[in-house]
Scaffold this motif. Sequence first.
Motif, PDB file in Angstrom:
ATOM      1  N   ALA A 553       1.478  -1.232  -0.242  1.00  0.00           N
ATOM      2  CA  ALA A 553       0.221   0.184   0.075  1.00  0.00           C
ATOM      3  C   ALA A 553       0.965   1.038   0.130  1.00  0.00           C
ATOM      4  O   ALA A 553       2.289   1.065  -0.464  1.00  0.00           O
ATOM      5  CB  ALA A 553      -1.195   0.145   1.205  1.00  0.00           C
ATOM      6  N   ALA A 554       0.648   2.291  -0.689  1.00  0.00           N
ATOM      7  CA  ALA A 554       0.986   3.300   0.002  1.00  0.00           C
ATOM      8  C   ALA A 554       0.895   4.125   0.870  1.00  0.00           C
ATOM      9  O   ALA A 554       1.052   3.551   1.989  1.00  0.00           O
ATOM     10  CB  ALA A 554       0.035   4.332  -0.463  1.00  0.00           C
ATOM     11  N   PRO A 555       2.968   4.255   1.422  1.00  0.00           N
ATOM     12  CA  PRO A 555       3.289   5.238  -0.005  1.00  0.00           C
ATOM     13  C   PRO A 555       4.162   3.988  -0.668  1.00  0.00           C
ATOM     14  O   PRO A 555       5.271   3.210   0.168  1.00  0.00           O
ATOM     15  CB  PRO A 555       3.973   6.028   0.804  1.00  0.00           C
ATOM     16  N   TRP A 556       4.437   3.738  -1.738  1.00  0.00           N
ATOM     17  CA  TRP A 556       5.101   2.917  -2.140  1.00  0.00           C
ATOM     18  C   TRP A 556       5.244   2.977  -3.749  1.00  0.00           C
ATOM     19  O   TRP A 556       3.780   3.508  -4.166  1.00  0.00           O
ATOM     20  CB  TRP A 556       4.680   1.080  -2.504  1.00  0.00           C
ATOM     21  N   PRO A 557       5.460   2.786  -4.507  1.00  0.00           N
ATOM     22  CA  PRO A 557       7.348   2.563  -4.082  1.00  0.00           C
ATOM     23  C   PRO A 557       8.408   3.566  -3.776  1.00  0.00           C
ATOM     24  O   PRO A 557       9.489   3.321  -4.143  1.00  0.00           O
ATOM     25  CB  PRO A 557       8.110   1.957  -5.969  1.00  0.00           C
ATOM     26  N   ASN A 558       7.674   5.141  -4.071  1.00  0.00           N
ATOM     27  CA  ASN A 558       8.360   5.803  -3.601  1.00  0.00           C
ATOM     28  C   ASN A 558       7.846   6.701  -2.526  1.00  0.00           C
ATOM     29  O   ASN A 558       7.037   5.912  -1.974  1.00  0.00           O
ATOM     30  CB  ASN A 558       8.183   7.148  -4.395  1.00  0.00           C
ATOM     31  N   CYS A 559       9.139   6.954  -1.831  1.00  0.00           N
ATOM     32  CA  CYS A 559       9.099   7.674  -0.215  1.00  0.00           C
ATOM     33  C   CYS A 559       7.602   8.557   0.076  1.00  0.00           C
ATOM     34  O   CYS A 559       7.255   9.461  -1.080  1.00  0.00           O
ATOM     35  CB  CYS A 559      10.024   8.347   0.279  1.00  0.00           C
ATOM     36  N   GLY A 560       7.284   8.724   1.250  1.00  0.00           N
ATOM     37  CA  GLY A 560       5.734   9.183   1.396  1.00  0.00           C
ATOM     38  C   GLY A 560       5.739   9.169   2.971  1.00  0.00           C
ATOM     39  O   GLY A 560       6.470   8.837   3.624  1.00  0.00           O
ATOM     40  N   ILE A 561       4.774   9.676   3.560  1.00  0.00           N
ATOM     41  CA  ILE A 561       4.091   9.615   5.137  1.00  0.00           C
ATOM     42  C   ILE A 561       3.047   9.063   4.836  1.00  0.00           C
ATOM     43  O   ILE A 561       2.650   8.924   3.956  1.00  0.00           O
ATOM     44  CB  ILE A 561       4.198  11.401   5.414  1.00  0.00           C
ATOM     45  N   ASP A 562       3.039   8.546   6.076  1.00  0.00           N
ATOM     46  CA  ASP A 562       1.596   8.129   6.689  1.00  0.00           C
ATOM     47  C   ASP A 562       0.769   8.978   7.106  1.00  0.00           C
ATOM     48  O   ASP A 562       0.496   9.457   7.761  1.00  0.00           O
ATOM     49  CB  ASP A 562       1.916   6.384   7.830  1.00  0.00           C
ATOM     50  N   LEU A 563      -0.992   8.006   6.034  1.00  0.00           N
ATOM     51  CA  LEU A 563      -1.995   8.868   6.551  1.00  0.00           C
ATOM     52  C   LEU A 563      -2.933   8.455   6.825  1.00  0.00           C
ATOM     53  O   LEU A 563      -3.781   8.378   7.328  1.00  0.00           O
ATOM     54  CB  LEU A 563      -2.104   9.674   4.610  1.00  0.00           C
ATOM     55  N   ASN A 564      -2.119   7.471   7.339  1.00  0.00           N
ATOM     56  CA  ASN A 564      -3.070   6.212   8.889  1.00  0.00           C
ATOM     57  C   ASN A 564      -3.150   6.861   9.925  1.00  0.00           C
ATOM     58  O   ASN A 564      -2.221   7.071  10.491  1.00  0.00           O
ATOM     59  CB  ASN A 564      -3.247   4.862   8.528  1.00  0.00           C
ATOM     60  N   VAL A 565      -4.279   6.708  10.140  1.00  0.00           N
ATOM     61  CA  VAL A 565      -4.149   7.098  11.983  1.00  0.00           C
ATOM     62  C   VAL A 565      -3.947   5.715  12.792  1.00  0.00           C
ATOM     63  O   VAL A 565      -5.165   5.424  12.609  1.00  0.00           O
ATOM     64  CB  VAL A 565      -5.999   8.138  12.330  1.00  0.00           C
ATOM     65  N   ASP A 566      -2.657   5.664  13.630  1.00  0.00           N
ATOM     66  CA  ASP A 566      -2.754   4.796  13.662  1.00  0.00           C
ATOM     67  C   ASP A 566      -1.659   4.623  14.737  1.00  0.00           C
ATOM     68  O   ASP A 566      -1.258   5.191  14.934  1.00  0.00           O
ATOM     69  CB  ASP A 566      -2.891   3.056  13.477  1.00  0.00           C
ATOM     70  N   ALA A 567      -1.565   3.195  15.294  1.00  0.00           N
ATOM     71  CA  ALA A 567      -0.515   3.330  16.820  1.00  0.00           C
ATOM     72  C   ALA A 567       1.076   2.698  16.085  1.00  0.00           C
ATOM     73  O   ALA A 567       2.204   3.095  17.109  1.00  0.00           O
ATOM     74  CB  ALA A 567      -1.079   2.551  17.815  1.00  0.00           C
ATOM     75  N   LEU A 568       1.075   2.993  14.467  1.00  0.00           N
ATOM     76  CA  LEU A 568       2.225   2.313  14.925  1.00  0.00           C
ATOM     77  C   LEU A 568       3.278   3.852  14.313  1.00  0.00           C
ATOM     78  O   LEU A 568       2.388   4.909  14.142  1.00  0.00           O
ATOM     79  CB  LEU A 568       1.791   1.738  12.996  1.00  0.00           C
ATOM     80  N   TRP A 569       4.664   3.934  14.449  1.00  0.00           N
ATOM     81  CA  TRP A 569       4.747   4.299  14.003  1.00  0.00           C
ATOM     82  C   TRP A 569       6.100   4.624  13.351  1.00  0.00           C
ATOM     83  O   TRP A 569       7.118   3.343  12.666  1.00  0.00           O
ATOM     84  CB  TRP A 569       6.232   5.054  15.614  1.00  0.00           C
ATOM     85  N   CYS A 570       7.284   5.860  13.042  1.00  0.00           N
ATOM     86  CA  CYS A 570       8.118   5.974  12.191  1.00  0.00           C
ATOM     87  C   CYS A 570       8.585   6.784  12.510  1.00  0.00           C
ATOM     88  O   CYS A 570       9.178   7.832  12.284  1.00  0.00           O
ATOM     89  CB  CYS A 570       8.153   5.992  10.539  1.00  0.00           C
ATOM     90  N   LEU A 571      10.018   6.558  13.118  1.00  0.00           N
ATOM     91  CA  LEU A 571      10.924   7.878  14.066  1.00  0.00           C
ATOM     92  C   LEU A 571      12.148   7.891  12.232  1.00  0.00           C
ATOM     93  O   LEU A 571      12.376   9.085  11.879  1.00  0.00           O
ATOM     94  CB  LEU A 571      12.421   7.607  14.805  1.00  0.00           C
ATOM     95  N   THR A 572      13.008   7.041  11.753  1.00  0.00           N
ATOM     96  CA  THR A 572      13.616   6.889  10.932  1.00  0.00           C
ATOM     97  C   THR A 572      13.559   5.874   9.759  1.00  0.00           C
ATOM     98  O   THR A 572      13.441   4.333  10.453  1.00  0.00           O
ATOM     99  CB  THR A 572      15.348   7.287  10.997  1.00  0.00           C
ATOM    100  N   HIS A 573      14.182   6.666   8.199  1.00  0.00           N
ATOM    101  CA  HIS A 573      13.763   5.321   7.458  1.00  0.00           C
ATOM    102  C   HIS A 573      14.578   5.252   6.515  1.00  0.00           C
ATOM    103  O   HIS A 573      14.983   6.280   5.511  1.00  0.00           O
ATOM    104  CB  HIS A 573      13.063   5.102   7.129  1.00  0.00           C
ATOM    105  N   ALA A 574      15.857   4.597   6.343  1.00  0.00           N
ATOM    106  CA  ALA A 574      17.271   4.726   6.031  1.00  0.00           C
ATOM    107  C   ALA A 574      16.643   4.676   4.685  1.00  0.00           C
ATOM    108  O   ALA A 574      17.995   5.196   3.225  1.00  0.00           O
ATOM    109  CB  ALA A 574      17.699   3.562   5.977  1.00  0.00           C
ATOM    110  N   GLY A 575      15.735   4.189   4.026  1.00  0.00           N
ATOM    111  CA  GLY A 575      15.367   4.173   2.916  1.00  0.00           C
ATOM    112  C   GLY A 575      14.950   5.866   2.191  1.00  0.00           C
ATOM    113  O   GLY A 575      15.007   5.395   0.353  1.00  0.00           O
ATOM    114  N   CYS A 576      14.550   6.280   3.209  1.00  0.00           N
ATOM    115  CA  CYS A 576      14.413   7.510   2.568  1.00  0.00           C
ATOM    116  C   CYS A 576      14.553   8.707   3.425  1.00  0.00           C
ATOM    117  O   CYS A 576      14.480   9.260   4.013  1.00  0.00           O
ATOM    118  CB  CYS A 576      12.678   7.794   2.906  1.00  0.00           C
ATOM    119  N   PRO A 577      16.709   9.052   2.890  1.00  0.00           N
ATOM    120  CA  PRO A 577      17.067  10.215   3.656  1.00  0.00           C
ATOM    121  C   PRO A 577      17.386  11.179   3.677  1.00  0.00           C
ATOM    122  O   PRO A 577      15.582  11.968   2.517  1.00  0.00           O
ATOM    123  CB  PRO A 577      18.804   9.567   2.874  1.00  0.00           C
TER     124      PRO A 577
END
Length: 577
Positions: A553-577
């Motif tokens: 699901a999006a964001p794929w195949p390019n980098c993007g931010i999460d539009l879902n309202v959920d408890a998952l998180w993302c502090l850093t992602h090496a694939g999107c400097p």
Amino acid sequence: MKYSTVLLAMVVSTIFTALVLAEEGATMTSTLVIRFDNDARVRLDDSGQFTSTYGALDSLRGWIESRGAAVSRLFERISDERLEELRELAGSRSGRVQPDFAGTYKLVFSESRTHTNWRPVMETLRQFPHVRFVEHWSGDSTTPPQTSTTPLSAPWQADETGRLRVEWARDVMGVNGEGAKVWVLESAWAPVHEDLALDDTDWVHPYYTSSQIDDLDIYHGTATLGVLAATDNGLGYTGIVPAAEIVGYSNVADPAEEGNQGWGTIIMDIIERSGGVGNGAVILIEAQSPIFTPVETYYSIVFDAIRCATDMGFIIVEPSGNGNDDLDDEVLFADWYAEADDSSGAIMVAGSNTNHAHRVGCFGDRVDLHCTVSGDTIRTLSYSCCPLQPCVSGAGTTICFDSLPERSYHDDTGTGGFTGTSGASAAVAGAIASIQSYRWSQGLPPLHADQMRSLLTLTGTPQNSWDALTKPIGPMPDLEKAIEAIGTEFIRGDCNGDGVVNIGDPTRIMNILFGVDSTDCEDSCNANGDSAFDIADSLYILSWLFHSTAPPAAPWPNCGIDLNVDALWCLTHAGCP
């Protein structure tokens, strides 16, 4: 006598009074609250009799009448039908069984007793069929006492000790609170303060003169408002979210009404006034129990109301209290643990001093966050009735306000401060409102309580490690890291962060799930976008790679931010400097 000495005497007197009321021999209020089991569906009919799904409760009613007690609905501002609608709505949103709020009543006795002598009365009531709980109710709670007058040398927002980072969020990112809403539950305040620009039209019991309410409560409420919403007008300091919608709700009754409201009934009334939709609004409970613990530990009705509000989409900020108790003590808080089969959902906040647990604050694993600013205190707005400051007339009395930048809460010398769980909770509520405001500015939906708790704890500054072993109080919020985490870009399915989704990602997912590895970006591992990081994500990628099923699901195949309202998180992602 100097004014600061007078204030100190007032503080000591207030604390002493609260402690005396908690003693076994002190005379207590004559109101008890009784709630019945959900399946009993107990209601009070037009003749004043209790009815239930099991028939009339004649024996209980007879006992109550023999004691000369008056019975009335606890939530008298909301109809039984509406309470049932709200109960069903909250249950449908959370999947949790909600209590039967309509089956909750007040018993007002004409007699006055000590707390010790009320115990057998409550124990007798608990023996009647279908009674879930009986508790002593004072109608309100004490406000957290202040505990320090440590001198300050810098605006609290600029302090870097724990990285609350208010000035970065407000001045660099332009997050001023617009789009956010904060309900402030206090006893009193001065919303017409010269350093506030608040519209109190919709406030409930917005202001009372010193003849109706203790000036100390007005100091406390005004200091809270200053932390949140003091304007950038060159006077004093600027609040965390000066553009947020602030709504005050006092538990002190209007002179035309009978008795004060409890915090539980107030929270339910806020739910009703909001149409049953929290939409990420913050409810700040600036109070603690009569024994200086969280209000939900002392009043079951408050616990239930907080949980209902959380399920409705509100974020409750609750002080841990200044009683220096371990909230993990299941013996000391046996009644709380017995009733609390699940967390209330409130974000519980402790005070701290340079990243250590505050010397009088409650602590424990139930505490989510702490806040320490400028060592021990928070600079905010003051209020007084003394002749030492410029005065204006308003609300039927002459009141004085702080108009000098160096002055702060509760003192005319510039050495006082807003401290304990009071100041900490106000600051954390402001931080939460700031994050909701940022999301609003980015067109993102507001976070709910669990999401906000996860975001602030994951991005916050950890408590001093040694102190955390004995007095855990959670991390301190870091607005810079939290806001940056909201906008962190990632590629969904790229769990190992190499920039592409391939066979290495399902392997990494399994390693993380079984504790062999870890990740700084759960969102990237949630390949199917269902807001749950589990084994299904590994299978989803394998199915796509080898059977040409739907891609991540999006964001794929390019980098993007999460539009879902959920408890998952993302502090850093090496694939999107």
